[in-house]
Design a protein around this motif. Structure first.
Motif, mmCIF file in Angstrom:
data_model
loop_
_atom_site.group_PDB
_atom_site.id
_atom_site.type_symbol
_atom_site.label_atom_id
_atom_site.label_comp_id
_atom_site.label_asym_id
_atom_site.label_seq_id
_atom_site.Cartn_x
_atom_site.Cartn_y
_atom_site.Cartn_z
ATOM 1 N N VAL A 107 39.814 31.790 39.324
ATOM 2 C CA VAL A 107 40.552 32.090 38.094
ATOM 3 C C VAL A 107 39.925 33.288 37.397
ATOM 4 O O VAL A 107 38.703 33.420 37.336
ATOM 5 C CB VAL A 107 40.597 30.862 37.150
ATOM 6 N N ASP A 108 40.794 34.196 36.900
ATOM 7 C CA ASP A 108 40.324 35.355 36.137
ATOM 8 C C ASP A 108 41.289 35.556 34.974
ATOM 9 O O ASP A 108 42.199 34.739 34.760
ATOM 10 C CB ASP A 108 40.274 36.610 37.029
ATOM 11 N N MET A 109 41.129 36.643 34.223
ATOM 12 C CA MET A 109 41.965 36.844 33.039
ATOM 13 C C MET A 109 42.671 38.195 32.988
ATOM 14 O O MET A 109 43.293 38.507 31.968
ATOM 15 C CB MET A 109 41.120 36.667 31.771
ATOM 16 N N GLU A 110 42.626 38.987 34.070
ATOM 17 C CA GLU A 110 43.212 40.320 33.995
ATOM 18 C C GLU A 110 43.952 40.792 35.245
ATOM 19 O O GLU A 110 44.790 41.691 35.172
ATOM 20 C CB GLU A 110 42.131 41.375 33.674
ATOM 21 N N CYS A 111 43.662 40.246 36.412
ATOM 22 C CA CYS A 111 44.076 40.854 37.675
ATOM 23 C C CYS A 111 45.582 41.074 37.773
ATOM 24 O O CYS A 111 46.039 42.175 38.109
ATOM 25 C CB CYS A 111 43.593 40.012 38.855
ATOM 26 N N SER A 112 46.375 40.051 37.519
ATOM 27 C CA SER A 112 47.821 40.198 37.698
ATOM 28 C C SER A 112 48.404 41.238 36.753
ATOM 29 O O SER A 112 49.319 41.988 37.121
ATOM 30 C CB SER A 112 48.523 38.852 37.518
ATOM 31 N N ALA A 113 47.877 41.314 35.535
ATOM 32 C CA ALA A 113 48.379 42.290 34.574
ATOM 33 C C ALA A 113 48.008 43.715 34.980
ATOM 34 O O ALA A 113 48.840 44.631 34.902
ATOM 35 C CB ALA A 113 47.834 41.987 33.182
ATOM 36 N N LEU A 114 46.776 43.925 35.402
ATOM 37 C CA LEU A 114 46.357 45.255 35.838
ATOM 38 C C LEU A 114 47.149 45.698 37.064
ATOM 39 O O LEU A 114 47.566 46.856 37.169
ATOM 40 C CB LEU A 114 44.860 45.262 36.143
ATOM 41 N N SER A 159 51.768 41.096 32.158
ATOM 42 C CA SER A 159 52.445 41.583 33.365
ATOM 43 C C SER A 159 53.959 41.532 33.232
ATOM 44 O O SER A 159 54.675 42.307 33.883
ATOM 45 C CB SER A 159 52.002 40.784 34.593
ATOM 46 N N TYR A 160 54.474 40.652 32.377
ATOM 47 C CA TYR A 160 55.924 40.513 32.237
ATOM 48 C C TYR A 160 56.552 41.681 31.482
ATOM 49 O O TYR A 160 57.773 41.821 31.460
ATOM 50 C CB TYR A 160 56.252 39.170 31.576
ATOM 51 N N HIS A 161 55.719 42.531 30.894
ATOM 52 C CA HIS A 161 56.213 43.772 30.284
ATOM 53 C C HIS A 161 56.278 44.907 31.292
ATOM 54 O O HIS A 161 56.760 45.998 30.965
ATOM 55 C CB HIS A 161 55.312 44.171 29.109
ATOM 56 N N ALA A 189 47.808 37.592 42.952
ATOM 57 C CA ALA A 189 47.419 36.989 41.676
ATOM 58 C C ALA A 189 48.592 36.218 41.092
ATOM 59 O O ALA A 189 49.722 36.732 41.033
ATOM 60 C CB ALA A 189 46.957 38.060 40.697
ATOM 61 N N LEU A 190 48.326 35.003 40.659
ATOM 62 C CA LEU A 190 49.323 34.174 39.994
ATOM 63 C C LEU A 190 49.452 34.615 38.545
ATOM 64 O O LEU A 190 48.456 34.700 37.824
ATOM 65 C CB LEU A 190 48.913 32.707 40.063
ATOM 66 N N PHE A 208 31.943 38.599 52.275
ATOM 67 C CA PHE A 208 32.971 38.432 51.248
ATOM 68 C C PHE A 208 34.090 37.565 51.806
ATOM 69 O O PHE A 208 34.161 37.304 53.019
ATOM 70 C CB PHE A 208 33.529 39.789 50.812
ATOM 71 N N ALA A 209 34.965 37.132 50.921
ATOM 72 C CA ALA A 209 36.155 36.385 51.321
ATOM 73 C C ALA A 209 37.351 36.939 50.573
ATOM 74 O O ALA A 209 37.226 37.404 49.430
ATOM 75 C CB ALA A 209 35.985 34.898 51.014
ATOM 76 N N GLU A 210 38.510 36.898 51.209
ATOM 77 C CA GLU A 210 39.758 37.234 50.541
ATOM 78 C C GLU A 210 40.255 35.988 49.809
ATOM 79 O O GLU A 210 40.151 34.881 50.322
ATOM 80 C CB GLU A 210 40.797 37.709 51.542
ATOM 81 N N VAL A 211 40.785 36.190 48.591
ATOM 82 C CA VAL A 211 41.191 35.050 47.776
ATOM 83 C C VAL A 211 42.505 35.338 47.051
ATOM 84 O O VAL A 211 42.905 36.490 46.883
ATOM 85 C CB VAL A 211 40.120 34.690 46.720
ATOM 86 N N ALA A 212 43.138 34.262 46.629
ATOM 87 C CA ALA A 212 44.236 34.321 45.668
ATOM 88 C C ALA A 212 43.664 33.911 44.317
ATOM 89 O O ALA A 212 42.945 32.911 44.218
ATOM 90 C CB ALA A 212 45.361 33.374 46.075
ATOM 91 N N THR A 213 43.949 34.702 43.284
ATOM 92 C CA THR A 213 43.393 34.407 41.960
ATOM 93 C C THR A 213 44.486 33.966 40.991
ATOM 94 O O THR A 213 45.636 34.419 41.075
ATOM 95 C CB THR A 213 42.625 35.620 41.408
ATOM 96 N N TRP A 214 44.104 33.096 40.101
ATOM 97 C CA TRP A 214 44.974 32.643 39.020
ATOM 98 C C TRP A 214 44.576 33.427 37.772
ATOM 99 O O TRP A 214 43.459 33.288 37.290
ATOM 100 C CB TRP A 214 44.796 31.132 38.835
ATOM 101 N N THR A 215 45.473 34.271 37.274
ATOM 102 C CA THR A 215 45.181 35.046 36.074
ATOM 103 C C THR A 215 45.781 34.342 34.872
ATOM 104 O O THR A 215 46.995 34.137 34.801
ATOM 105 C CB THR A 215 45.759 36.470 36.171
ATOM 106 N N THR A 216 44.940 33.969 33.928
ATOM 107 C CA THR A 216 45.385 33.205 32.762
ATOM 108 C C THR A 216 44.965 33.872 31.470
ATOM 109 O O THR A 216 43.923 34.532 31.409
ATOM 110 C CB THR A 216 44.827 31.765 32.804
#
Length: 258
Positions: A198-205, A137-139, A130-131, A168-176
């Motif tokens: 694009v999603d809004m939570e993945c990288s933080a979780l 996530s920076y905390h 996840a981007l 299904f497919a494996e993907v890279a997601t952009w978390t914004t």
């Protein structure tokens, strides 16, 4: 220990103690929840499943938005908690941390994403990285462009999809954090960086779970499309996939940490 960054968002404290989490742990028994949790970004489907299937409420998180019941059920012989997850990284991680403080160790998140390429609506996707274009996530982790999801945890989701005969497919997601700042130029830059959705939570979780020593994986299904930079296509917002996705997430979480 606090390491100061160039900007406040880049300050990183490795101390795992915090005031709010300490209050959670004092107010509740450490095994209030089972070790497995599904965080479901699925709107009314969660409460509907709870009513139809007789899920019990183990505890509630009181929030200014609403109270969030943490339901508990048995799935394939394992106790599992399920909570409706709120939109956006800061709110979602609040619900995550509450669960972790009450006994959770294995987490599967499930919800929709926006397609940046030609993914059909309701396609099942498994993010592997996840981007980090959100602040939460920076905390939890030093600054970096990407966070990689643990392959063994990702495999649990893939195994659940294979067992259900789901493509299904494996993907890279952009978390914004900036739902309304998905401009054509930014979308094109994220696509060039290798993001599929694009999603809004993945990288933080993912960052929060890694910091707390919990397993994490995510199941996404495609909702709207941003593939055409001249026009956003909401399609059906992937609503038809909600019930199926929740059942698949339950199948995945019982495999996590097994």
């Amino acid at each position: 220990m606090l390491t100061r960054g160039e900007f406040p968002i880049l300050d990183v404290d490795t101390d795992k103690n915090d005031l709010i989490g300490g209050w959670d742990r004092e107010a509740h028994a450490p095994d209030t929840l089972p070790t497995r949790l599904v965080m479901a970004f699925l709107g009314p489907t969660v409460d509907q499943f709870a009513a139809e299937r007789g899920w019990e409420t183990a505890v509630e998180l009181e929030s200014i938005t609403r109270d969030f019941p943490y339901y508990v059920t048995e799935h394939r012989g394992e106790k599992v908690a399920i909570v409706l997850a709120p939109l956006g990284a800061p709110a979602a991680v609040q619900n995550l941390e509450f669960g972790l403080n009450l006994g959770v160790k294995h987490v599967v998140a499930v919800g929709s994403c926006g397609a940046l390429h030609s993914h059909e609506e309701n396609a099942m996707l498994v993010p592997t990285r996840a981007l980090r274009d959100e602040g939460t996530s920076y905390h939890y982790a030093p600054a970096a462009d990407w966070i990689e999801l643990e392959p063994s945890s990702v495999q649990a989701v893939k195994d659940a999809l294979v067992a259900a005969n789901r493509e299904f497919a494996e993907v890279a997601t952009w978390t914004t954090d900036g739902f309304y700042r998905e401009t054509p130029a930014v979308i094109e830059a994220r696509k060039e960086a290798g993001c599929d959705v694009v999603d809004m939570e993945c990288s933080a979780l993912a960052a929060a779970c890694a910091f707390r020593g919990a397993d994490f994986a995510q199941l996404l299904y495609t909702a709207d499309s941003l593939a055409d930079l001249d026009a956003h296509d909401p399609r059906g917002w992937g609503i038809a996939s909600r019930a199926t996705a929740l059942d698949l997430a339950l199948d995945a979480v019982v495999r996590l940490g097994a």
